[in-house]
Design a protein around this motif. Structure first.
Motif, PDB file in Angstrom:
ATOM      1  N   GLY A   1     -13.465 -36.022  55.435  1.00  0.00           N
ATOM      2  CA  GLY A   1     -14.205 -36.881  54.514  1.00  0.00           C
ATOM      3  C   GLY A   1     -14.853 -36.122  53.380  1.00  0.00           C
ATOM      4  N   LEU A   2     -14.346 -34.927  53.070  1.00  0.00           N
ATOM      5  CA  LEU A   2     -14.893 -34.102  51.994  1.00  0.00           C
ATOM      6  C   LEU A   2     -13.825 -33.880  50.927  1.00  0.00           C
ATOM      7  N   LYS A   3     -14.222 -33.243  49.808  1.00  0.00           N
ATOM      8  CA  LYS A   3     -13.300 -33.001  48.703  1.00  0.00           C
ATOM      9  C   LYS A   3     -13.341 -31.530  48.294  1.00  0.00           C
ATOM     10  N   VAL A   4     -12.252 -31.082  47.648  1.00  0.00           N
ATOM     11  CA  VAL A   4     -12.215 -29.726  47.098  1.00  0.00           C
ATOM     12  C   VAL A   4     -12.995 -29.714  45.791  1.00  0.00           C
ATOM     13  N   GLY A   5     -13.913 -28.763  45.662  1.00  0.00           N
ATOM     14  CA  GLY A   5     -14.704 -28.629  44.445  1.00  0.00           C
ATOM     15  C   GLY A   5     -14.110 -27.582  43.518  1.00  0.00           C
ATOM     16  N   LYS A   6     -14.936 -26.659  43.072  1.00  0.00           N
ATOM     17  CA  LYS A   6     -14.483 -25.605  42.172  1.00  0.00           C
ATOM     18  C   LYS A   6     -13.663 -24.571  42.946  1.00  0.00           C
ATOM     19  N   VAL A   7     -12.598 -24.088  42.305  1.00  0.00           N
ATOM     20  CA  VAL A   7     -11.729 -23.076  42.914  1.00  0.00           C
ATOM     21  C   VAL A   7     -11.785 -21.824  42.042  1.00  0.00           C
ATOM     22  N   ALA A   8     -12.302 -20.729  42.604  1.00  0.00           N
ATOM     23  CA  ALA A   8     -12.361 -19.445  41.900  1.00  0.00           C
ATOM     24  C   ALA A   8     -11.432 -18.460  42.597  1.00  0.00           C
ATOM     25  N   ARG A   9     -11.060 -17.411  41.879  1.00  0.00           N
ATOM     26  CA  ARG A   9     -10.134 -16.416  42.429  1.00  0.00           C
ATOM     27  C   ARG A   9     -10.668 -15.019  42.162  1.00  0.00           C
ATOM     28  N   ALA A  10     -10.387 -14.112  43.098  1.00  0.00           N
ATOM     29  CA  ALA A  10     -10.842 -12.728  42.957  1.00  0.00           C
ATOM     30  C   ALA A  10      -9.920 -11.823  43.754  1.00  0.00           C
ATOM     31  N   HIS A  11      -9.777 -10.576  43.280  1.00  0.00           N
ATOM     32  CA  HIS A  11      -8.997  -9.576  44.006  1.00  0.00           C
ATOM     33  C   HIS A  11      -9.854  -8.988  45.116  1.00  0.00           C
ATOM     34  N   LEU A  12      -9.270  -8.886  46.300  1.00  0.00           N
ATOM     35  CA  LEU A  12      -9.984  -8.307  47.434  1.00  0.00           C
ATOM     36  C   LEU A  12      -8.963  -7.650  48.352  1.00  0.00           C
ATOM     37  N   ALA A  13      -9.190  -6.364  48.617  1.00  0.00           N
ATOM     38  CA  ALA A  13      -8.261  -5.625  49.475  1.00  0.00           C
ATOM     39  C   ALA A  13      -8.302  -6.170  50.898  1.00  0.00           C
ATOM     40  N   GLU A  14      -7.200  -5.975  51.616  1.00  0.00           N
ATOM     41  CA  GLU A  14      -7.064  -6.360  53.021  1.00  0.00           C
ATOM     42  C   GLU A  14      -7.207  -7.863  53.230  1.00  0.00           C
ATOM     43  N   THR A  15      -6.833  -8.651  52.248  1.00  0.00           N
ATOM     44  CA  THR A  15      -6.790 -10.110  52.391  1.00  0.00           C
ATOM     45  C   THR A  15      -5.458 -10.604  51.856  1.00  0.00           C
ATOM     46  N   ASP A  16      -4.993 -11.708  52.439  1.00  0.00           N
ATOM     47  CA  ASP A  16      -3.735 -12.291  51.986  1.00  0.00           C
ATOM     48  C   ASP A  16      -3.957 -13.062  50.692  1.00  0.00           C
ATOM     49  N   SER A  17      -3.087 -12.834  49.743  1.00  0.00           N
ATOM     50  CA  SER A  17      -3.208 -13.525  48.463  1.00  0.00           C
ATOM     51  C   SER A  17      -3.056 -15.034  48.653  1.00  0.00           C
ATOM     52  N   GLY A  18      -3.919 -15.804  47.981  1.00  0.00           N
ATOM     53  CA  GLY A  18      -3.848 -17.259  48.045  1.00  0.00           C
ATOM     54  C   GLY A  18      -4.600 -17.884  49.194  1.00  0.00           C
ATOM     55  N   THR A  19      -5.396 -17.099  49.945  1.00  0.00           N
ATOM     56  CA  THR A  19      -6.154 -17.642  51.069  1.00  0.00           C
ATOM     57  C   THR A  19      -7.650 -17.613  50.765  1.00  0.00           C
ATOM     58  N   VAL A  20      -8.397 -18.465  51.468  1.00  0.00           N
ATOM     59  CA  VAL A  20      -9.835 -18.599  51.232  1.00  0.00           C
ATOM     60  C   VAL A  20     -10.576 -17.411  51.836  1.00  0.00           C
ATOM     61  N   ILE A  21     -11.477 -16.821  51.040  1.00  0.00           N
ATOM     62  CA  ILE A  21     -12.313 -15.724  51.535  1.00  0.00           C
ATOM     63  C   ILE A  21     -13.790 -16.114  51.552  1.00  0.00           C
ATOM     64  N   SER A  22     -14.135 -17.235  50.919  1.00  0.00           N
ATOM     65  CA  SER A  22     -15.525 -17.694  50.930  1.00  0.00           C
ATOM     66  C   SER A  22     -15.558 -19.174  50.578  1.00  0.00           C
ATOM     67  N   GLN A  23     -16.643 -19.856  51.006  1.00  0.00           N
ATOM     68  CA  GLN A  23     -16.782 -21.277  50.721  1.00  0.00           C
ATOM     69  C   GLN A  23     -18.255 -21.643  50.604  1.00  0.00           C
ATOM     70  N   ALA A  24     -18.527 -22.743  49.908  1.00  0.00           N
ATOM     71  CA  ALA A  24     -19.890 -23.270  49.781  1.00  0.00           C
ATOM     72  C   ALA A  24     -19.796 -24.791  49.672  1.00  0.00           C
ATOM     73  N   PRO A  25     -20.495 -25.539  50.589  1.00  0.00           N
ATOM     74  CA  PRO A  25     -21.384 -25.089  51.659  1.00  0.00           C
ATOM     75  C   PRO A  25     -20.635 -24.311  52.745  1.00  0.00           C
ATOM     76  N   LEU A  26     -21.414 -23.560  53.527  1.00  0.00           N
ATOM     77  CA  LEU A  26     -20.836 -22.748  54.583  1.00  0.00           C
ATOM     78  C   LEU A  26     -20.305 -23.623  55.714  1.00  0.00           C
ATOM     79  N   ALA A  27     -19.424 -23.061  56.499  1.00  0.00           N
ATOM     80  CA  ALA A  27     -18.849 -23.783  57.634  1.00  0.00           C
ATOM     81  C   ALA A  27     -19.936 -24.086  58.666  1.00  0.00           C
ATOM     82  N   GLY A  28     -19.864 -25.294  59.245  1.00  0.00           N
ATOM     83  CA  GLY A  28     -20.773 -25.669  60.319  1.00  0.00           C
ATOM     84  C   GLY A  28     -21.995 -26.441  59.889  1.00  0.00           C
ATOM     85  N   VAL A  29     -22.334 -26.418  58.597  1.00  0.00           N
ATOM     86  CA  VAL A  29     -23.511 -27.158  58.151  1.00  0.00           C
ATOM     87  C   VAL A  29     -23.140 -28.625  57.947  1.00  0.00           C
ATOM     88  N   PHE A  30     -24.158 -29.482  57.817  1.00  0.00           N
ATOM     89  CA  PHE A  30     -23.927 -30.893  57.546  1.00  0.00           C
ATOM     90  C   PHE A  30     -23.864 -31.118  56.045  1.00  0.00           C
TER      91      PHE A  30
END
Length: 334
Positions: A145-174
């Motif tokens: 029941g939620l929607k995708v908001g702003k999508v930003a991109r950044a280079h980060l070593a040891e992560t798969d390209s095109g995958t989520v590395i951070s989100q807001a609000p954080l997971a688990g909150v209401f």
């Protein structure tokens, strides 16, 4: 002497007595009916007076906090009962959504007004989106029941390209149902960027080793016959010297070779005068002959300098001069 009353006279007297009795009874019934009517009318008048004297107008408590709604109703000698609860994003929690009877209705005192209390906006748990692709993020949020908001991109070593590395609000909150969740996508490890130096004049073997050491790829090698430079000398690169190149990018080279024995080519002299000023200009000459094109000169020229460049022309073609990447002129040769 004794007189006897006639029989017909006795009968008439009995009839009169009976009539007198019925008359009295009728009067009694009439009087009783009148008293009943007066009693009913009096009761109706008293009831109407008491009823109207005990009526109040129902106040409007919609949108009020429950405590405030109870206080408003109490002033009108009315009570309050929570008939139901419901989610309503437009009404704050513990506030009145609706009431029954509605505002403005006349009702008796001490009546209970039934209300629907708001639970506020319906909330949901924010799911954990770490490591998911943007497509899976859209599906996951839609199911919650939620929607995708702003999508930003950044280079980060040891992560798969095109995958989520951070989100807001954080997971688990209401979060409120329909709220947007911003995500930061990885573009993989940072890509190294270089400014390509001037590699002209060096042996092709050394240039190839340098290109590979920087993580670049050697591309196409174009040969140009020359008697002025040793065979295997790099005379031009593409991209041009000073261009920004990223790791893994391809660099094409133009390399000298010896003319074929007994074969000579006419020489065309190209003269260029660099404009005065403080900034050097890049001069590049490209010879188009037949179905191919080759770079015959590529060099930075100091401002205010006049140069004459000999250009061997193996066959009829077009010589194009580029200054700082823009076409300056072209002419038929030889």
């Amino acid at each position: 002497m004794v007189f006897m009353r006639p029989c017909w006279l006795k009968k008439h007297a009995g009839r009169d007595n009976l009539m007198n009795r019925f008359g009295i009874l009728g009067k009694i019934l009439l009087l009783a009916s009148a008293m009943v009517l007066v009693t009913v009318l009096s009761a109706w008048v008293i009831f109407t007076f008491l009823t109207r004297g005990g009526e109040v107008t129902v106040p409007d408590v919609k949108g009020q906090e429950m405590g405030a709604a109870l206080e408003i109703l109490s002033r009108q000698k009315l009570g309050l009962s929570i008939a139901a609860t419901d989610y309503d994003a437009s009404v704050l929690p513990e506030h009145v959504i609706s009431q029954d009877p509605d505002a403005g209705v006349r009702t008796r005192k001490n009546r209970i007004i039934r209300v629907v209390m708001s639970l506020g906006t319906r909330t949901v748990h924010v799911p954990n989106l770490a490591g998911l692709s943007l497509r899976r993020v859209e599906l996951q949020l839609s199911q919650s029941g939620l929607k995708v908001g702003k999508v930003a991109r950044a280079h980060l070593a040891e992560t798969d390209s095109g995958t989520v590395i951070s989100q807001a609000p954080l997971a688990g909150v209401f979060a409120a149902r329909g709220q947007e969740v911003d995500v930061l996508l990885s573009e993989g490890a940072p890509v190294l960027t270089y400014l390509l130096p001037d590699l002209t004049g060096f042996p092709v073997e050394d240039v190839l080793a340098t290109i590979r050491a920087w993580g670049l790829k050697a591309g196409r090698i174009n040969n140009i016959e020359s008697t002025d430079l040793p065979p295997g000398t790099v005379t031009a690169t593409h991209p041009l010297p000073g261009s920004a190149v990223q790791e893994g990018q391809t660099v094409n080279l133009t390399v000298t070779t010896l003319p074929k024995p007994g074969k000579t080519f006419p020489i065309v002299l190209y003269q260029y005068v660099s404009p005065p000023g403080f900034i050097p200009h890049h001069l590049r000459l490209v010879l188009s002959a037949g179905q191919g094109a080759s770079e015959v000169f590529s060099q930075m020229i100091e401002p205010g300098t006049s140069v004459t460049i000999p250009v061997p022309v193996p066959r009829t073609g077009i010589l194009r001069a580029y200054v700082d990447g823009s076409l300056l002129e072209e002419k038929d040769v030889p």
